[in-house]
Enzyme design. Structure first.
Site, PDB file in Angstrom:
ATOM      1  N   SER A  76      26.729  27.066   2.662  1.00 37.07           N
ATOM      2  CA  SER A  76      25.418  26.827   2.060  1.00 37.07           C
ATOM      3  C   SER A  76      24.945  25.386   2.216  1.00 37.07           C
ATOM      4  O   SER A  76      23.800  25.080   1.901  1.00 37.07           O
ATOM      5  CB  SER A  76      25.463  27.164   0.570  1.00 37.07           C
ATOM      6  OG  SER A  76      26.298  26.248  -0.130  1.00 37.07           O
ATOM      7  N   LYS A  77      25.813  24.506   2.710  1.00 37.04           N
ATOM      8  CA  LYS A  77      25.499  23.078   2.743  1.00 37.04           C
ATOM      9  C   LYS A  77      24.560  22.730   3.899  1.00 37.04           C
ATOM     10  O   LYS A  77      24.348  23.504   4.824  1.00 37.04           O
ATOM     11  CB  LYS A  77      26.777  22.260   2.856  1.00 37.04           C
ATOM     12  CG  LYS A  77      27.732  22.402   1.669  1.00 37.04           C
ATOM     13  CD  LYS A  77      27.089  21.990   0.362  1.00 37.04           C
ATOM     14  CE  LYS A  77      28.096  21.783  -0.765  1.00 37.04           C
ATOM     15  NZ  LYS A  77      28.841  22.996  -1.119  1.00 37.04           N
ATOM     16  N   ALA A  78      24.020  21.510   3.847  1.00 38.52           N
ATOM     17  CA  ALA A  78      23.040  21.060   4.838  1.00 38.52           C
ATOM     18  C   ALA A  78      23.637  20.942   6.234  1.00 38.52           C
ATOM     19  O   ALA A  78      22.932  21.053   7.239  1.00 38.52           O
ATOM     20  CB  ALA A  78      22.450  19.718   4.413  1.00 38.52           C
ATOM     21  N   GLN A 105      30.655  23.610   3.687  1.00 38.82           N
ATOM     22  CA  GLN A 105      30.651  25.025   3.299  1.00 38.82           C
ATOM     23  C   GLN A 105      29.339  25.669   3.752  1.00 38.82           C
ATOM     24  O   GLN A 105      28.360  24.971   4.026  1.00 38.82           O
ATOM     25  CB  GLN A 105      30.840  25.120   1.774  1.00 38.82           C
ATOM     26  CG  GLN A 105      31.025  26.502   1.227  1.00 38.82           C
ATOM     27  CD  GLN A 105      29.714  27.114   0.753  1.00 38.82           C
ATOM     28  OE1 GLN A 105      28.691  26.446   0.631  1.00 38.82           O
ATOM     29  NE2 GLN A 105      29.747  28.399   0.483  1.00 38.82           N
ATOM     30  N   TRP A 146      19.852  30.766   7.207  1.00 44.05           N
ATOM     31  CA  TRP A 146      20.857  29.718   7.071  1.00 44.05           C
ATOM     32  C   TRP A 146      22.214  30.355   6.878  1.00 44.05           C
ATOM     33  O   TRP A 146      22.307  31.374   6.213  1.00 44.05           O
ATOM     34  CB  TRP A 146      20.501  28.805   5.879  1.00 44.05           C
ATOM     35  CG  TRP A 146      21.254  27.511   5.932  1.00 44.05           C
ATOM     36  CD1 TRP A 146      22.386  27.183   5.247  1.00 44.05           C
ATOM     37  CD2 TRP A 146      20.934  26.393   6.753  1.00 44.05           C
ATOM     38  NE1 TRP A 146      22.797  25.932   5.583  1.00 44.05           N
ATOM     39  CE2 TRP A 146      21.913  25.426   6.522  1.00 44.05           C
ATOM     40  CE3 TRP A 146      19.926  26.121   7.678  1.00 44.05           C
ATOM     41  CZ2 TRP A 146      21.912  24.193   7.169  1.00 44.05           C
ATOM     42  CZ3 TRP A 146      19.925  24.911   8.314  1.00 44.05           C
ATOM     43  CH2 TRP A 146      20.905  23.950   8.061  1.00 44.05           C
TER      44      TRP A 146
END
Length: 446
Positions: free
Chosen positions: A226-228, A224, A49
């Site tokens: 790290s977001k989904a 950002q 990710w």
């Protein structure tokens, strides 16, 4: 992908705990941190990710070659196209892209006319961007305590802090799980307050028939890394009030309206075309990934229900789905032989299951408060009595307990896209630690 170690998964027909399906732990297996064999080899759970595919890479190359790098160069470029598509997918009338979730929140505060002398009630358990968005307009962020098991703003504590200077409530849908919006909207309606939803962790989550971010006056999202839904940085404001959304556009466009008139105060918060290109590449599969996270989260909740001392994050009535930016639970050490949370987490991580305590401490414990209260403008805008009252109102015991003792979580954007075998490994690791709870206090604390 690492498989379950045969030493830690029992083949025997009788499970240690009822209801764990195929995830059975041998009762005599030693914890890995004390010399036993780990449930899984250390390494990533779930796919890499943020999400990347060839279509996204090609979109960046195309944008680079086009020379259209700013949204103001084309009314049909990546950013305007993304705004329309994102609004459609969320189920809202309008969307305005920004450079970050913090910028989206700041845009809302300014667009609603909140400024010096005004107060906005919000959560202490959040990213500093929530607080920063209020401070940027020189308003006062009023933090109130949390519900112990939802980790969300407690509406009854909100009610106690409303005064003549309160202009808005900014609930945070922490972990991507909906806050108690029914009660928050009741309070807002009763006192004539605006509601800005900090939905930065909660794209596509639904509550009582509505998408999170569309219940209040305005909603904000973060993209950002790290977001989904991710593009490195980036954010969006959503809403159904066309005039208010046009004001949001004007604010984030350094005060210039779509007509080109310089009308108000505003920073330059514009999303750029490269961010728009990445986001357009992410959107086609975003809802499918959202549904997969929900499916895996519900599986974990069901499998772990038989383990005393671990309680999934509370969901308020009417919660239909969550974004699961983090998968969170409450830890009760009384069911783990009195072992502090830190020992449980050390043991679990040694089993190859990366879990932590998320936010180290609430924002009411950070030095920004003394800094802000000491600024000349805050001393001018707020009376000495109000500043002293504010400084003395920062005893938030539930937030402190969540930070220091009870909350455990793992990051969900990538991990909850793991295989069913990997979900079983998570259950196996947690179950193994529970079965060996009498050994937890043997772990070195240094």
């Amino acid at each position: 992908m690492a498989g379950l170690s045969t030493s830690s998964l029992a083949i025997a027909a009788t499970p240690v705990l009822p209801g764990l399906g195929n995830v059975l732990i041998q009762n005599n297996e030693k914890l890995a941190i004390l010399g036993g064999t780990a449930v899984r080899e250390k390494g990533r759970i779930g796919p890499a990710w943020p999400y990347v595919d060839d279509q996204m890479v090609n979109a960046i190359v195309k944008t680079t070659r086009s020379g259209i790098w700013s949204r103001i160069q084309s009314a049909t470029g990546n950013v305007p196209t993304f705004e329309k598509e994102f609004a459609k997918q969320i189920g809202v009338g309008y969307s305005v892209g920004t450079g970050s979730g913090t910028q989206a929140l700041s845009t809302c505060v300014e667009a609603l006319g909140i400024g010096p002398g005004d107060e906005v009630i919000t959560s202490p358990y959040t990213d500093m961007g929530t607080i920063s968005s209020i401070l940027t307009s020189r308003a006062l962020p009023v933090m109130v305590d949390l519900d112990l098991t939802s980790f969300q703003l407690d509406p009854e504590e909100v009610a106690k802090k409303i005064n003549k200077n309160t202009k808005a409530i900014m609930p945070v849908h922490i972990m991507g799980v909906p806050a108690n919006m029914e009660r928050i909207m009741e309070l807002a309606g009763k006192h004539g307050l605006k509601v800005i939803e900090d939905s930065c962790q909660a794209p596509f989550a639904r509550y009582q028939g509505k998408a999170i971010g569309t219940i209040g006056d305005l909603g904000c999202f973060s993209f950002q890394a790290s977001k989904a839904i991710a593009c490195g940085e980036g954010g969006a404001v959503v809403g159904n009030d066309q005039a208010l959304m046009e004001q949001c556009y004007t604010v984030q466009n350094r005060g210039a309206s779509r007509k080109g008139r310089n009308e108000t105060i505003g920073p330059k918060y514009r999303m750029n075309e490269f961010e728009g290109a990445i986001l357009m590449g992410q959107l086609p599969g975003a809802k499918d990934r959202f549904l997969e996270r929900n499916e895996n989260a519900e599986y974990l909740i069901a499998q772990l229900a038989v383990i005393p001392g671990l309680t999934p994050q509370k969901k308020y009535p009417g919660t239909e789905s969550s974004s699961y930016y983090h998968f969170a639970m409450s830890y009760n050490k009384e069911h783990f032989n009195g072992a502090d949370r830190s020992l449980f987490l050390k043991a679990l991580n040694a089993e190859g299951i990366p879990m932590g305590s998320y936010i180290k401490n609430g924002l009411h414990k950070e030095p920004w408060i003394q800094h802000v209260l000491g600024l000349d403008e805050y001393q001018t805008m707020y009376t000495k009595e109000r500043r002293e009252e504010y400084a003395n109102s920062l005893d938030l015991p539930n937030c402190d307990k969540i930070c220091n003792e009870t909350l455990i979580s793992f990051w969900g954007s990538g991990m909850l896209l793991g295989s069913r075998q990997e979900m079983d490994e998570i259950v196996a690791g947690i179950t193994k630690v529970y079965e060996n709870r009498d050994s937890l206090n043997k772990i070195k604390t240094s």
